[in-house]
Design an enzyme around this catalytic site. Structure first.
Site, PDB file in Angstrom:
ATOM      1  N   GLY A  13       0.830  -1.211   0.000  1.00 38.93           N
ATOM      2  CA  GLY A  13       0.000   0.000   0.000  1.00 38.93           C
ATOM      3  C   GLY A  13       0.863   1.260   0.000  1.00 38.93           C
ATOM      4  N   ARG A  91       0.661  -4.972  -5.247  1.00 39.23           N
ATOM      5  CA  ARG A  91       0.746  -6.054  -4.257  1.00 39.23           C
ATOM      6  C   ARG A  91       1.186  -7.343  -4.945  1.00 39.23           C
ATOM      7  NH1 ARG A  91      -0.588  -4.308   0.690  1.00 39.23           N
ATOM      8  NH2 ARG A  91      -2.169  -2.680   0.912  1.00 39.23           N
ATOM      9  N   ASP A 123       5.085  -5.714   5.792  1.00 35.87           N
ATOM     10  CA  ASP A 123       5.424  -7.113   6.054  1.00 35.87           C
ATOM     11  C   ASP A 123       5.468  -7.977   4.793  1.00 35.87           C
ATOM     12  OD1 ASP A 123       2.736  -6.616   5.905  1.00 35.87           O
ATOM     13  OD2 ASP A 123       2.141  -7.961   7.520  1.00 35.87           O
ATOM     14  N   THR A 145       4.619   1.472   6.520  1.00 38.04           N
ATOM     15  CA  THR A 145       3.199   1.100   6.537  1.00 38.04           C
ATOM     16  C   THR A 145       2.486   1.997   7.539  1.00 38.04           C
ATOM     17  OG1 THR A 145       1.513  -0.529   7.194  1.00 38.04           O
ATOM     18  CG2 THR A 145       3.689  -0.846   8.149  1.00 38.04           C
ATOM     19  N   ILE A 146       1.309   2.457   7.150  1.00 39.59           N
ATOM     20  CA  ILE A 146       0.528   3.271   8.082  1.00 39.59           C
ATOM     21  C   ILE A 146       0.103   2.425   9.289  1.00 39.59           C
ATOM     22  CG2 ILE A 146      -0.303   4.855   6.294  1.00 39.59           C
ATOM     23  CD1 ILE A 146      -3.077   3.421   6.571  1.00 39.59           C
ATOM     24  N   ASP A 147       0.204   1.093   9.179  1.00 41.38           N
ATOM     25  CA  ASP A 147      -0.249   0.218  10.268  1.00 41.38           C
ATOM     26  C   ASP A 147       0.744   0.180  11.440  1.00 41.38           C
ATOM     27  OD1 ASP A 147      -2.145  -0.337   8.357  1.00 41.38           O
ATOM     28  OD2 ASP A 147      -1.362  -2.323   7.864  1.00 41.38           O
ATOM     29  N   ASP A 149       2.976  -1.897  12.161  1.00 38.92           N
ATOM     30  CA  ASP A 149       2.924  -3.224  12.789  1.00 38.92           C
ATOM     31  C   ASP A 149       4.160  -4.079  12.504  1.00 38.92           C
ATOM     32  OD1 ASP A 149       2.468  -3.607  10.103  1.00 38.92           O
ATOM     33  OD2 ASP A 149       0.656  -4.817  10.351  1.00 38.92           O
ATOM     34  N   MET A 189      -7.994   2.266   9.378  1.00 37.70           N
ATOM     35  CA  MET A 189      -7.341   1.068   8.831  1.00 37.70           C
ATOM     36  C   MET A 189      -6.436   0.485   9.918  1.00 37.70           C
ATOM     37  SD  MET A 189      -6.315   1.921   4.925  1.00 37.70           S
ATOM     38  CE  MET A 189      -7.435   1.544   3.587  1.00 37.70           C
ATOM     39  N   GLY A 190      -5.464  -0.325   9.503  1.00 36.58           N
ATOM     40  CA  GLY A 190      -4.487  -0.857  10.466  1.00 36.58           C
ATOM     41  C   GLY A 190      -4.383  -2.370  10.491  1.00 36.58           C
ATOM     42  N   ARG A 191      -5.226  -3.022   9.663  1.00 36.04           N
ATOM     43  CA  ARG A 191      -5.254  -4.498   9.639  1.00 36.04           C
ATOM     44  C   ARG A 191      -5.449  -5.080  11.048  1.00 36.04           C
ATOM     45  NH1 ARG A 191      -1.699  -5.725   4.746  1.00 36.04           N
ATOM     46  NH2 ARG A 191      -3.349  -5.771   3.179  1.00 36.04           N
ATOM     47  N   GLU A 242     -10.288  -1.198  11.942  1.00 33.37           N
ATOM     48  CA  GLU A 242     -10.986  -2.111  11.013  1.00 33.37           C
ATOM     49  C   GLU A 242     -10.877  -3.576  11.455  1.00 33.37           C
ATOM     50  OE1 GLU A 242      -9.134  -1.794   7.127  1.00 33.37           O
ATOM     51  OE2 GLU A 242      -7.193  -2.459   7.876  1.00 33.37           O
ATOM     52  N   ARG A 286     -23.881   7.848  13.827  1.00 32.15           N
ATOM     53  CA  ARG A 286     -23.441   7.779  12.430  1.00 32.15           C
ATOM     54  C   ARG A 286     -22.046   7.180  12.390  1.00 32.15           C
ATOM     55  NH1 ARG A 286     -27.951   8.468  11.913  1.00 32.15           N
ATOM     56  NH2 ARG A 286     -29.143  10.152  10.975  1.00 32.15           N
ATOM     57  N   LEU A 293      -8.070   7.723   2.585  1.00 32.98           N
ATOM     58  CA  LEU A 293      -7.650   9.088   2.961  1.00 32.98           C
ATOM     59  C   LEU A 293      -6.431   9.018   3.871  1.00 32.98           C
ATOM     60  CD1 LEU A 293     -11.033  10.801   3.849  1.00 32.98           C
ATOM     61  CD2 LEU A 293      -9.556  11.336   1.902  1.00 32.98           C
ATOM     62  N   GLN A 294      -6.401   7.945   4.710  1.00 34.05           N
ATOM     63  CA  GLN A 294      -5.309   7.815   5.689  1.00 34.05           C
ATOM     64  C   GLN A 294      -3.951   7.606   5.040  1.00 34.05           C
ATOM     65  OE1 GLN A 294      -7.092   5.155   9.142  1.00 34.05           O
ATOM     66  NE2 GLN A 294      -8.183   4.894   7.233  1.00 34.05           N
ATOM     67  N   ARG A 295      -3.956   7.111   3.809  1.00 35.04           N
ATOM     68  CA  ARG A 295      -2.672   6.874   3.137  1.00 35.04           C
ATOM     69  C   ARG A 295      -2.268   8.064   2.270  1.00 35.04           C
ATOM     70  NH1 ARG A 295      -3.609   0.757   1.604  1.00 35.04           N
ATOM     71  NH2 ARG A 295      -3.238   1.449  -0.517  1.00 35.04           N
TER      72      ARG A 295
HETATM   73  O1  F6P Z   1      -1.364  -2.165   5.168  1.00 36.86           O
HETATM   74  C1  F6P Z   1      -1.835  -0.896   4.834  1.00 36.86           C
HETATM   75  C2  F6P Z   1      -3.321  -0.931   4.592  1.00 36.86           C
HETATM   76  O2  F6P Z   1      -3.751   0.378   4.289  1.00 36.86           O
HETATM   77  C3  F6P Z   1      -4.149  -1.534   5.729  1.00 36.86           C
HETATM   78  O3  F6P Z   1      -4.333  -0.646   6.798  1.00 36.86           O
HETATM   79  C4  F6P Z   1      -5.415  -1.891   4.994  1.00 36.86           C
HETATM   80  O4  F6P Z   1      -6.143  -2.907   5.642  1.00 36.86           O
HETATM   81  C5  F6P Z   1      -4.876  -2.386   3.670  1.00 36.86           C
HETATM   82  O5  F6P Z   1      -3.620  -1.766   3.487  1.00 36.86           O
HETATM   83  C6  F6P Z   1      -5.759  -2.093   2.487  1.00 36.86           C
HETATM   84  O6  F6P Z   1      -5.285  -2.842   1.427  1.00 36.86           O
HETATM   85  P1  F6P Z   1      -5.480  -2.433  -0.102  1.00 36.86           P
HETATM   86  O7  F6P Z   1      -4.559  -1.292  -0.380  1.00 36.86           O
HETATM   87  O8  F6P Z   1      -5.038  -3.664  -0.858  1.00 36.86           O
HETATM   88  O9  F6P Z   1      -6.919  -2.099  -0.289  1.00 36.86           O
END
Ligand code: F6P
Length: 369
Positions: A13, A91, A123, A145-147, A149, A189-191, A242, A286, A293-295
């Site tokens: 990502g 990917r 990863d 990675t924004i995660d 992790d 996000m964040g897996r 998420e 809501r 947007l986070q990326r």
């Molecule tokens: O690993 C970064 C991430 O943005 C996760 O937070 C998210 O679950 C995933 O990638 C989304 O994957 P894709 O870019 O394949 O939709």
């Protein structure tokens, strides 16, 4: 003198800080003063779209193909201020058991005469880098990675910019929630790691933060929301990762398919929590998933600087011939660790030290008093 060729790619990502890392790899490797000290002349070959650029056929003339490009200081001069990745990403998994193209990648690395390969990724990308290292390729990794992790590093490129986005978006949603007396659930996000929701929620001052590392009870969430109303809260912001799920339920996914690395597409928990709060408390609720947007957006100052330091350190490793390593940030210092210590592992939030499972929020004692 024949130049020593370094290949560089960005995989997985996109996020902020990638372009800064690429820029500083190029500037450090091609620095004329350092060239004299090292007695080595480098050239940098950009590989487009992650490992996709290494599975495509090697052309006779590199300048004439779309998936490879030479990078020089003039070309990358302004890259650090731009989000995403100017090299492109994908990917693509060369070791995908359903479509194994690892042999092609190894052959292409050889015909391209890559003396070293810098893989910037999370990863999955670093996992492939680790396998290539086992096959004898001179690999260096940069964590992004924004995660946040990835183990063995306190920072991964893109995280701070993503936190800034979460905080800004929460502030915008707050005006609606406050004006209309609404409970607002924001899905990050964040897996399977809760860093984005936890630190995003802490930055935004969320009333409740739900993370994958702690299976929550919907009754407890509703109890806290009611308590908040009784205490005079006109509205509440609830941050949910998420990958979070109520105890006894599995993670919420958007689609059935998985990507080439076997990752499920997560999402939907925000809607579920909002629906359950409205049902359980009668309060207007809501939700919104912040999604990609986070990326996005311009890299914050921290990502520009960390991209710079990681890029420089990656070249330092190559100069030393210290391969199979990932640069990292640990205890306030830039360092490096073996990729094999990182690949296939996930760094999760420690709920015993970093989370308050009673309040479903960030910790209230930092020095363990
Ligand atoms: O690993 C970064 C991430 O943005 C996760 O937070 C998210 O679950 C995933 O990638 C989304 O994957 P894709 O870019 O394949 O939709």
């Amino acid at each position: 003198m024949k130049k020593t060729r370094i290949g560089i790619l960005t995989g997985g990502g996109d996020c902020a800080g990638l372009n800064s890392a690429v820029k500083w790899v190029v500037k450090t490797a091609l620095d004329s003063r350092l060239e004299k000290e090292r007695g080595i002349e480098y050239e940098i070959l950009g590989i487009r779209d992650g490992y996709q650029g290494l599975v495509l056929p090697v052309p006779e003339i590199i300048e004439e193909c779309q998936h490879l490009c030479y990078l020089d200081e003039e070309l990358v001069r302004t890259w650090d201020r731009h989000g995403g990745t100017s090299l492109g990403s994908s990917r693509t998994n060369p070791y995908d058991p359903k479509n194994d193209r690892s042999k092609t990648v190894l052959e292409n690395i050889e015909s391209l005469e890559l003396n070293a390969l810098i893989a910037i990724g999370g990863d999955d990308t670093l996992g492939v880098a680790g396998k290539l290292a086992e096959e004898g390729i001179n690999v260096v990794g940069i964590p992004k990675t924004i995660d946040k992790d990835i183990p063995e590093t306190d920072y991964t490129l893109g995280f701070e910019t993503a936190l800034n986005v979460i905080t800004e978006e929460a502030d915008k949603l707050r005006t609606y929630a406050g004006s209309h007396k609404v409970v607002f659930v924001i899905e990050t996000m964040g897996r399977h790691a809760g860093w984005l929701a936890l630190e995003g929620g802490e930055s935004a001052g969320a009333f409740i933060i739900l993370i994958p590392e702690y299976d929550f009870s919907m009754d407890r969430v509703n109890e806290l929301v009611i308590e908040g109303v009784k205490a005079g809260n006109r509205y509440n912001i609830i941050m949910v990762a998420e990958g979070a799920s109520p105890s006894g339920q599995s993670t919420f996914t958007q689609e059935k398919e998985v990507d080439a690395f076997g990752n499920a597409y997560l999402g939907g928990i925000g809607n579920y929590v909002a629906h359950e709060i409205e049902k359980g408390t009668g309060l207007t609720t809501r939700s919104m998933a912040l999604g990609y947007l986070q990326r996005g957006g311009q890299p914050c100052a921290y990502d520009r600087r960390m991209g710079r330091y990681f890029g420089i350190a990656a070249v330092d490793l190559i100069v030393r011939g210290d391969f199979g390593k990932m640069v990292c940030y640990k205890n306030g210092k830039i360092d490096s660790v073996p990729i094999k210590d990182v690949a296939g592992k996930t760094k999760l939030v420690d709920v015993t030290t970093d989370y308050d499972s009673e309040r479903l929020n960030g910790r209230r004692s930092i020095l363990n008093i």
